[in-house]
Motif scaffolding. Structure first.
Motif, PDB file in Angstrom:
ATOM      1  N   VAL A  26       0.273-121.525 -86.732  1.00  0.00           N
ATOM      2  CA  VAL A  26       1.236-122.278 -85.920  1.00  0.00           C
ATOM      3  C   VAL A  26       1.264-121.796 -84.476  1.00  0.00           C
ATOM      4  CG1 VAL A  26       3.696-122.721 -85.600  1.00  0.00           C
ATOM      5  CG2 VAL A  26       2.675-122.952 -87.861  1.00  0.00           C
ATOM      6  N   TRP A  27       1.297-120.490 -84.243  1.00  0.00           N
ATOM      7  CA  TRP A  27       1.545-119.968 -82.905  1.00  0.00           C
ATOM      8  C   TRP A  27       0.290-119.557 -82.146  1.00  0.00           C
ATOM      9  CZ3 TRP A  27       5.833-121.884 -81.814  1.00  0.00           C
ATOM     10  CH2 TRP A  27       6.872-121.916 -82.725  1.00  0.00           C
ATOM     11  N   ASP A  28      -0.890-119.789 -82.694  1.00  0.00           N
ATOM     12  CA  ASP A  28      -2.121-119.458 -81.981  1.00  0.00           C
ATOM     13  C   ASP A  28      -2.359-120.493 -80.891  1.00  0.00           C
ATOM     14  OD1 ASP A  28      -4.597-118.791 -81.056  1.00  0.00           O
ATOM     15  OD2 ASP A  28      -5.569-118.741 -83.008  1.00  0.00           O
ATOM     16  N   LEU A  31      -5.912-122.372 -80.663  1.00  0.00           N
ATOM     17  CA  LEU A  31      -6.370-123.350 -81.655  1.00  0.00           C
ATOM     18  C   LEU A  31      -6.246-124.763 -81.112  1.00  0.00           C
ATOM     19  CD1 LEU A  31      -4.954-122.316 -85.158  1.00  0.00           C
ATOM     20  CD2 LEU A  31      -7.310-122.339 -84.421  1.00  0.00           C
ATOM     21  N   GLU A  32      -7.233-125.571 -81.401  1.00  0.00           N
ATOM     22  CA  GLU A  32      -7.132-126.995 -81.109  1.00  0.00           C
ATOM     23  C   GLU A  32      -6.303-127.628 -82.224  1.00  0.00           C
ATOM     24  OE1 GLU A  32      -8.248-128.590 -78.476  1.00  0.00           O
ATOM     25  OE2 GLU A  32      -9.205-126.823 -77.623  1.00  0.00           O
ATOM     26  N   SER A  33      -5.762-128.812 -81.993  1.00  0.00           N
ATOM     27  CA  SER A  33      -4.905-129.450 -82.988  1.00  0.00           C
ATOM     28  C   SER A  33      -5.639-129.705 -84.300  1.00  0.00           C
ATOM     29  CB  SER A  33      -4.318-130.746 -82.433  1.00  0.00           C
ATOM     30  OG  SER A  33      -5.349-131.607 -82.028  1.00  0.00           O
ATOM     31  N   PHE A  34      -6.901-130.130 -84.234  1.00  0.00           N
ATOM     32  CA  PHE A  34      -7.635-130.404 -85.479  1.00  0.00           C
ATOM     33  C   PHE A  34      -7.931-129.112 -86.243  1.00  0.00           C
ATOM     34  CE2 PHE A  34     -10.665-130.336 -81.978  1.00  0.00           C
ATOM     35  CZ  PHE A  34     -11.587-129.387 -82.392  1.00  0.00           C
ATOM     36  N   ASP A  35      -8.158-127.993 -85.509  1.00  0.00           N
ATOM     37  CA  ASP A  35      -8.349-126.703 -86.191  1.00  0.00           C
ATOM     38  C   ASP A  35      -7.067-126.284 -86.891  1.00  0.00           C
ATOM     39  OD1 ASP A  35     -10.968-126.436 -85.331  1.00  0.00           O
ATOM     40  OD2 ASP A  35     -10.395-125.358 -83.505  1.00  0.00           O
ATOM     41  N   SER A  36      -5.962-126.508 -86.219  1.00  0.00           N
ATOM     42  CA  SER A  36      -4.659-126.174 -86.790  1.00  0.00           C
ATOM     43  C   SER A  36      -4.430-126.962 -88.075  1.00  0.00           C
ATOM     44  CB  SER A  36      -3.563-126.477 -85.762  1.00  0.00           C
ATOM     45  OG  SER A  36      -2.298-126.280 -86.302  1.00  0.00           O
ATOM     46  N   PRO A  67       2.584-125.591 -80.874  1.00  0.00           N
ATOM     47  CA  PRO A  67       2.099-125.571 -79.487  1.00  0.00           C
ATOM     48  C   PRO A  67       0.730-126.204 -79.273  1.00  0.00           C
ATOM     49  CG  PRO A  67       3.083-123.468 -80.045  1.00  0.00           C
ATOM     50  CD  PRO A  67       3.037-124.268 -81.318  1.00  0.00           C
ATOM     51  N   ALA A  68      -0.140-126.209 -80.257  1.00  0.00           N
ATOM     52  CA  ALA A  68      -1.469-126.813 -80.085  1.00  0.00           C
ATOM     53  C   ALA A  68      -1.369-128.282 -79.704  1.00  0.00           C
ATOM     54  CB  ALA A  68      -2.285-126.665 -81.372  1.00  0.00           C
ATOM     55  N   ILE A 187     -13.613-111.922 -77.461  1.00  0.00           N
ATOM     56  CA  ILE A 187     -12.428-111.419 -78.153  1.00  0.00           C
ATOM     57  C   ILE A 187     -12.125-112.265 -79.380  1.00  0.00           C
ATOM     58  CG2 ILE A 187      -9.939-111.036 -77.958  1.00  0.00           C
ATOM     59  CD1 ILE A 187     -10.439-110.327 -75.012  1.00  0.00           C
ATOM     60  N   LEU A 188     -12.128-113.583 -79.228  1.00  0.00           N
ATOM     61  CA  LEU A 188     -11.798-114.480 -80.339  1.00  0.00           C
ATOM     62  C   LEU A 188     -13.012-114.856 -81.195  1.00  0.00           C
ATOM     63  CD1 LEU A 188      -9.374-116.888 -78.474  1.00  0.00           C
ATOM     64  CD2 LEU A 188      -8.773-115.011 -80.000  1.00  0.00           C
ATOM     65  N   HIS A 189     -14.192-114.479 -80.737  1.00  0.00           N
ATOM     66  CA  HIS A 189     -15.430-114.780 -81.446  1.00  0.00           C
ATOM     67  C   HIS A 189     -15.582-116.290 -81.682  1.00  0.00           C
ATOM     68  CE1 HIS A 189     -15.848-110.513 -82.006  1.00  0.00           C
ATOM     69  NE2 HIS A 189     -14.679-110.466 -82.580  1.00  0.00           N
ATOM     70  N   THR A 190     -15.303-117.060 -80.640  1.00  0.00           N
ATOM     71  CA  THR A 190     -15.449-118.512 -80.718  1.00  0.00           C
ATOM     72  C   THR A 190     -16.244-119.002 -79.512  1.00  0.00           C
ATOM     73  OG1 THR A 190     -13.338-118.836 -79.592  1.00  0.00           O
ATOM     74  CG2 THR A 190     -13.310-118.943 -81.989  1.00  0.00           C
ATOM     75  N   THR A 191     -16.801-120.178 -79.655  1.00  0.00           N
ATOM     76  CA  THR A 191     -17.542-120.797 -78.566  1.00  0.00           C
ATOM     77  C   THR A 191     -16.904-122.139 -78.243  1.00  0.00           C
ATOM     78  OG1 THR A 191     -19.587-119.742 -79.288  1.00  0.00           O
ATOM     79  CG2 THR A 191     -19.805-121.630 -77.830  1.00  0.00           C
ATOM     80  N   TYR A 192     -16.634-122.361 -76.958  1.00  0.00           N
ATOM     81  CA  TYR A 192     -16.054-123.610 -76.488  1.00  0.00           C
ATOM     82  C   TYR A 192     -17.099-124.351 -75.673  1.00  0.00           C
ATOM     83  CZ  TYR A 192     -11.703-121.163 -77.535  1.00  0.00           C
ATOM     84  OH  TYR A 192     -10.706-120.478 -78.156  1.00  0.00           O
ATOM     85  N   THR A 193     -17.160-125.667 -75.822  1.00  0.00           N
ATOM     86  CA  THR A 193     -18.029-126.485 -75.005  1.00  0.00           C
ATOM     87  C   THR A 193     -17.178-127.108 -73.911  1.00  0.00           C
ATOM     88  OG1 THR A 193     -19.454-126.938 -76.895  1.00  0.00           O
ATOM     89  CG2 THR A 193     -19.640-128.408 -74.990  1.00  0.00           C
TER      90      THR A 193
END
Length: 196
Positions: A26-28, A31-36, A67-68, A187-193
């Motif tokens: 919830v509070w991350d 996160l994108e809305s679809f990931d949430s 919040p997402a 830090i988050l070990h994610t990749t954003y385009t």
């Protein structure tokens, strides 16, 4: 989220890390809305809570409180709903008088609004006549210093500096009109385009 243990049941919340995992969904703010939604659904299935009416109700209203869903609203990520109401209460408390008349209330309200407008104009004038101090000479930050108010620029600069320490550019691609760049967050070990 304070009602979560009561609504889900103490067995689920005491014996597992359900509450902390739900809070992380919830509070991350990254996160994108679809990931949430995906993580929410997976957690609900894992704990066999598909038939919980309260969780279903809260999920259906997710655009109003997670919040997402409202982080793209200007300054929406800086204030939570309770903070907004606390700010309003403190604002109105300055000119409330339980024994006062409606006319007194209106005059005090007008006075408070005039003061707020004056303060806003002063801050706008300061932003128009001077530039904030930048920590790096990135073109993006230099441009932001001319567009944003000082307070917003310093918040932007803080996030920009922290991203320089944790983000790196990856692969790039292009379609007919737009260039795309993969940004890797260490830090988050994610990749954003990102579209450029």
């Amino acid at each position: 989220m304070q009602k979560l243990p009561e609504k889900v049941g103490t067995t689920v919340t005491k014996e597992t890390d359900f509450v902390s995992r739900m809070n992380s969904i919830v509070w991350d703010s990254d996160l994108e809305s679809f990931d949430s939604e995906e993580k929410w659904s997976a957690l609900i299935k894992e704990f066999h809570l598909e038939d919980n009416g309260w969780l279903t109700y809260m999920f259906n209203k997710r655009q109003r409180w997670i919040p997402a869903y409202y982080r793209d609203i200007p300054l929406g990520c800086l204030l939570r709903i309770t903070q907004r109401s606390e700010i309003m209460n403190s604002f109105f408390k300055r000119f409330q008088n339980p024994c006062g008349t409606l006319v007194e209330f209106w005059l005090r309200f007008q006075s408070a609004m005039d003061q707020q407008r004056y303060t806003q104009k002063s801050l706008d004038r300061d932003s128009d006549l001077s530039l904030p101090v930048t920590k790096t000479m990135l073109h993006l930050k230099i441009h932001a210093s001319t567009v944003y108010t000082h307070a917003l620029f310093y918040e932007f600069q803080k996030q920009c500096v922290s991203s320089l320490n944790s983000c790196s550019a990856g692969n790039s691609s292009r379609d007919s009109t737009t260039r795309f760049l993969d940004v890797e967050d260490a830090i988050l070990h994610t990749t954003y385009t990102v579209a450029i």
